[in-house]
Design an enzyme around this catalytic site. Structure first.
Site, short mmCIF file in Angstrom:
data_model
loop_
_atom_site.label_atom_id
_atom_site.label_comp_id
_atom_site.label_asym_id
_atom_site.label_seq_id
_atom_site.Cartn_x
_atom_site.Cartn_y
_atom_site.Cartn_z
N LYS A 1 -8.11 -0.91 3.16
CA LYS A 1 -7.01 -0.22 3.41
C LYS A 1 -7.12 0.57 4.66
O LYS A 1 -6.10 0.57 5.57
CB LYS A 1 -6.85 1.06 2.08
CG LYS A 1 -5.47 1.68 2.47
CD LYS A 1 -5.47 3.21 1.73
CE LYS A 1 -6.26 4.18 2.26
NZ LYS A 1 -6.26 5.31 1.89
N ASP B 1 -1.91 1.73 -0.27
CA ASP B 1 -2.43 3.14 -0.80
C ASP B 1 -1.98 3.44 -2.07
O ASP B 1 -1.02 2.66 -2.74
CB ASP B 1 -2.36 4.36 0.29
CG ASP B 1 -0.79 4.70 0.16
OD1 ASP B 1 0.15 4.12 -0.35
OD2 ASP B 1 -0.61 5.90 0.80
#
Ligand code: SF4
Length: 231
Positions: free
Chosen positions: A120, A138
């Site tokens: 991420k 997320d």
């Protein structure tokens, strides 16, 4: 989900949040990498409060290594998991100096090898700092994608990312990432999403379920309310 529905979702989010952007304050790739690393399980707002001073004191990887670990820990102590994060930052800075001449590497494959940098974080850095299209998943992106049916309920974070990459045109990946985050942060919140006023309600499986449940509750409350006797 067909392409027209995906287009409708993307266009709706764009009209709701035309200025969606990365809310972590930073002025270069290195600061962004540190900020994203600090943001794990922490709000962007708290990270920005801490980095306001942090980025004044530390401007390069060498600066983070010039202080004892305990000092860096104290500088970021308002952030959850600060001890681990301080360790990761110093280890990352060491590698940046030893292997990359003090710069943040631009390749995703290299970024994910840095301490504290996962998929991420790497996606956020390549897309925001180096202009490479990417969709970082997320908690907001995962929740919204699943509620709307852009991904399956049981999909892993990686599967959500892959499905979004398949459904969203590549040149819209980065902006879509920001727009879904804004949509999830300010509209389709984890608790109490704004379903009654949501422009996507007619195509949202979660919204329809919630509206039905609240209607059933209202009907039950109405039928259990004692009727007033009219004389
Ligand atoms: S209808 Fe509700 S759950 Fe669905 S996207 Fe809108 S706010 Fe989120």
């Amino acid at each position: 989900m067909n392409a027209a529905t995906v287009r409708h979702i993307l266009d709706t989010m764009e009209s709701m949040f035309p200025d969606a952007h990365c809310e972590l304050n930073h002025s270069n790739a290195f600061e962004l990498t540190v900020a994203v690393l600090l943001s794990a399980q922490c709000t962007d707002e708290t990270v920005n409060k801490v980095t306001a001073d942090l980025f004044r004191k530390y401007t390069s990887p060498a600066d983070y290594l010039a202080v004892p670990l305990e000092e860096l820990e104290q500088d970021i102590r308002r952030i959850g998991l600060y001890r681990n994060k301080a360790k990761h930052i110093q280890n990352m800075c060491r590698i940046l100096i030893e292997q990359y001449g003090g710069d943040v590497p631009q390749e995703h494959d290299q970024l994910v090898t840095l301490p504290g940098v996962g998929r991420k974080t790497a996606n956020v850095v390549v897309s925001n700092a180096f202009g490479v299209p990417a969709i970082a998943v997320d908690t907001h992106v995962e929740r919204v994608s699943k509620r709307l049916g852009l991904a399956g309920w049981d999909d892993s974070v990686l599967e959500v990312e892959k499905k979004l990459m398949k459904r969203v045109p590549r040149d819209e990946w980065t902006l879509t990432h920001h727009r879904i985050i804004f949509f999830g942060r300010y509209h389709c919140k984890a608790q109490n999403p704004a379903c009654p006023i949501c422009p996507l309600l007619d195509i949202c499986r979660e919204g329809k379920k919630r509206m039905k449940t609240s209607q059933i509750r209202k009907d039950k409350e109405r039928s259990s309310t004692p009727k007033r006797k009219i004389n």
